[in-house]
Design a protein around this motif. Structure first.
Motif, short mmCIF file in Angstrom:
data_model
loop_
_atom_site.label_atom_id
_atom_site.label_comp_id
_atom_site.label_asym_id
_atom_site.label_seq_id
_atom_site.Cartn_x
_atom_site.Cartn_y
_atom_site.Cartn_z
N HIS A 78 71.57 -28.94 -72.61
CA HIS A 78 70.38 -27.94 -72.67
C HIS A 78 69.25 -28.64 -73.14
CE1 HIS A 78 72.49 -23.86 -74.05
NE2 HIS A 78 73.20 -24.56 -73.00
N ALA A 79 69.27 -29.91 -73.78
CA ALA A 79 68.29 -30.50 -74.25
C ALA A 79 67.58 -31.36 -72.93
CB ALA A 79 68.42 -31.48 -75.17
N ALA A 80 68.70 -31.77 -72.05
CA ALA A 80 68.16 -32.63 -70.87
C ALA A 80 67.27 -32.00 -69.84
CB ALA A 80 69.49 -33.42 -70.61
N VAL A 81 67.94 -30.57 -69.49
CA VAL A 81 67.31 -29.77 -68.55
C VAL A 81 65.75 -29.40 -69.10
CG1 VAL A 81 69.47 -28.70 -67.59
CG2 VAL A 81 68.19 -27.49 -69.42
N ASP A 82 65.59 -29.27 -70.33
CA ASP A 82 64.24 -28.94 -70.80
C ASP A 82 63.27 -30.34 -70.78
OD1 ASP A 82 64.95 -26.46 -71.28
OD2 ASP A 82 65.31 -26.86 -73.21
N VAL A 83 63.99 -31.65 -70.85
CA VAL A 83 63.23 -32.59 -70.72
C VAL A 83 62.95 -32.59 -69.12
CG1 VAL A 83 63.31 -35.13 -70.76
CG2 VAL A 83 64.14 -33.81 -72.75
N ALA A 84 63.87 -32.33 -68.39
CA ALA A 84 63.57 -32.44 -66.90
C ALA A 84 62.63 -31.79 -66.49
CB ALA A 84 64.94 -32.36 -66.03
N ALA A 99 71.52 -40.11 -74.67
CA ALA A 99 72.36 -39.43 -73.79
C ALA A 99 71.53 -38.50 -73.12
CB ALA A 99 73.74 -38.51 -74.39
N VAL A 100 70.63 -37.71 -73.86
CA VAL A 100 69.59 -36.78 -73.32
C VAL A 100 68.59 -37.58 -72.37
CG1 VAL A 100 67.67 -35.26 -73.85
CG2 VAL A 100 69.75 -35.10 -75.24
N ALA A 133 68.31 -36.60 -68.36
CA ALA A 133 67.07 -36.03 -67.81
C ALA A 133 66.96 -37.19 -66.71
CB ALA A 133 66.18 -36.05 -68.82
N ALA A 134 67.01 -38.19 -66.84
CA ALA A 134 66.74 -39.26 -65.56
C ALA A 134 67.53 -38.74 -64.59
CB ALA A 134 66.78 -40.63 -66.29
N VAL A 135 68.93 -38.36 -64.77
CA VAL A 135 69.86 -38.42 -63.66
C VAL A 135 69.67 -36.97 -63.10
CG1 VAL A 135 72.39 -37.33 -63.26
CG2 VAL A 135 71.96 -39.31 -64.69
N ILE A 136 69.08 -35.97 -63.64
CA ILE A 136 68.55 -34.86 -63.08
C ILE A 136 67.51 -35.00 -62.23
CG2 ILE A 136 67.57 -32.61 -63.61
CD1 ILE A 136 69.08 -32.55 -66.11
N ALA A 137 66.55 -36.01 -62.55
CA ALA A 137 65.56 -36.36 -61.69
C ALA A 137 66.02 -37.00 -60.52
CB ALA A 137 64.48 -37.12 -62.42
N GLU A 138 66.89 -37.74 -60.58
CA GLU A 138 67.43 -38.51 -59.32
C GLU A 138 68.15 -37.47 -58.49
OE1 GLU A 138 69.27 -42.30 -59.64
OE2 GLU A 138 67.53 -43.33 -60.71
N ALA A 139 69.07 -36.78 -58.88
CA ALA A 139 69.71 -35.87 -58.25
C ALA A 139 68.97 -34.87 -57.39
CB ALA A 139 70.73 -35.07 -59.45
N HIS A 140 67.84 -34.87 -58.03
CA HIS A 140 66.79 -33.69 -57.35
C HIS A 140 66.33 -34.49 -55.82
CE1 HIS A 140 63.33 -31.42 -56.17
NE2 HIS A 140 62.50 -32.32 -56.60
N ARG A 141 66.18 -35.69 -56.08
CA ARG A 141 65.54 -36.14 -54.96
C ARG A 141 66.71 -37.35 -53.91
NH1 ARG A 141 64.39 -41.81 -56.04
NH2 ARG A 141 64.57 -42.15 -58.39
N GLU A 180 53.80 -23.97 -76.20
CA GLU A 180 55.37 -23.84 -76.28
C GLU A 180 55.96 -24.87 -75.35
OE1 GLU A 180 57.65 -21.65 -78.11
OE2 GLU A 180 55.72 -21.13 -79.17
N PRO A 181 57.00 -25.60 -75.89
CA PRO A 181 57.68 -26.63 -75.02
C PRO A 181 58.12 -25.93 -73.63
CG PRO A 181 59.09 -26.38 -76.97
CD PRO A 181 57.71 -25.59 -77.00
N THR A 182 58.17 -26.85 -72.73
CA THR A 182 58.61 -26.27 -71.09
C THR A 182 60.21 -26.14 -71.41
OG1 THR A 182 57.08 -27.53 -70.24
CG2 THR A 182 59.05 -26.90 -68.88
N ARG A 183 60.71 -25.00 -71.00
CA ARG A 183 62.24 -24.68 -71.07
C ARG A 183 62.62 -24.23 -69.82
NH1 ARG A 183 65.59 -19.96 -72.00
NH2 ARG A 183 67.25 -20.33 -73.43
#
Length: 260
Positions: free
Chosen positions: A55-61, A244-245, A249-257, A3-6
């Motif tokens: 929704h799609a971006a958080v799953d990619v992240a 956009a997704v 997803a890249a923004v989420i990764a940068e926001a994390h660090r 199953e894809p990561t959610r």
């Protein structure tokens, strides 16, 4: 087949599970709107695009092992520029400001330290940036404000060429997105071009120009949209959505660090 990561949805978690989220988890909050989008698009357009992309971006992240949790989106936001048209339900600026700040306060008590707003409505932009600073100052969260793509009236380049940089509301881009995401809700037989071409004569004042101006959507005609949706396609909408997704997803990764 695996199953894809959610990414976890905040509302599906228990209180102990929320308390146990990893340090520096990014909480993602979609900001939409319920407002008129001309005769051809549903009033849910901004809510649909913001929530679907988030929704799609958080799953990619999450698939890339970035700690992220998805909050339920806000449907009612600051849409008073469309107040003269039926279907627009808006919060006053101070109500929305207090709402965003209260959400930040509540998240801090949960142990959340990072909050990313994913905005689908340009009318939220200035207020959202102020809210980011207020939440940062009062509660210590790292706060971030991202759009699906930079709005045309804020210097973005997503407007179709024949919109002369004025496809800001219900035009080619948004209509294409909805043809991809919710084609059954789009009425292309009612789509008409509404581009205020006379604004191109102004060098300094206008959408995406050095000097902004206050406006309401009825300034530009009887239909409520600003742009040219007539050439919109689902294929273009898919390309815009996928881009956009990936960007979010890249923004989420940068926001994390991120550390200023």
């Amino acid at each position: 087949m695996a199953e894809p990561t959610r990414a976890p949805r905040f509302t599906d978690l228990t209180a102990p599970q929320i308390a146990a989220l990893p340090a520096d988890t990014v909480a993602v909050l979609p900001l939409g709107a319920i407002e008129q989008h001309g005769p051809h698009l549903p009033v849910s357009t901004d809510y649909v695009t913001a929530t679907e992309a988030a929704h799609a971006a958080v799953d990619v992240a999450a698939a890339a092992s970035v700690p992220v949790v998805l909050l339920p989106g806000l449907a009612y936001t600051k849409s008073d520029e469309h107040h003269t048209f039926p279907g627009t339900i808006w919060l006053s600026w101070d109500t929305l400001m207090r709402t965003l700040v209260d959400i930040g306060r509540s998240l801090r008590t949960c142990g959340i330290t990072r909050l990313l707003f994913v905005n689908g409505h340009g009318g939220n932009s200035a207020l959202g940036q102020v809210a980011c600073r207020e939440i940062r100052r009062r509660f210590g969260l790292r706060t971030f404000f991202a759009h699906l793509s930079i709005p045309v009236d804020q210097g973005g380049t997503s407007s179709a060429e024949n919109e002369l940089g004025m496809g800001i509301h219900g035009g080619h881009g948004e209509t294409s997105l909805m043809l991809h995401l919710r084609p059954e809700l789009v009425h292309m037989d009612l789509a008409v071009r509404r581009v205020p071409e006379h604004l191109a004569d102004y060098e300094l004042i206008g959408f995406g120009k050095p000097v902004s101006f206050g406006w309401t959507s009825d300034d530009f005609g009887p239909d409520g949209h600003i742009g040219d949706p007539t050439g919109a396609t689902a294929e273009h909408g898919k390309a815009v959505f996928d881009a956009a997704v990936g960007r979010l997803a890249a923004v989420i990764a940068e926001a994390h660090r991120f550390a200023p």
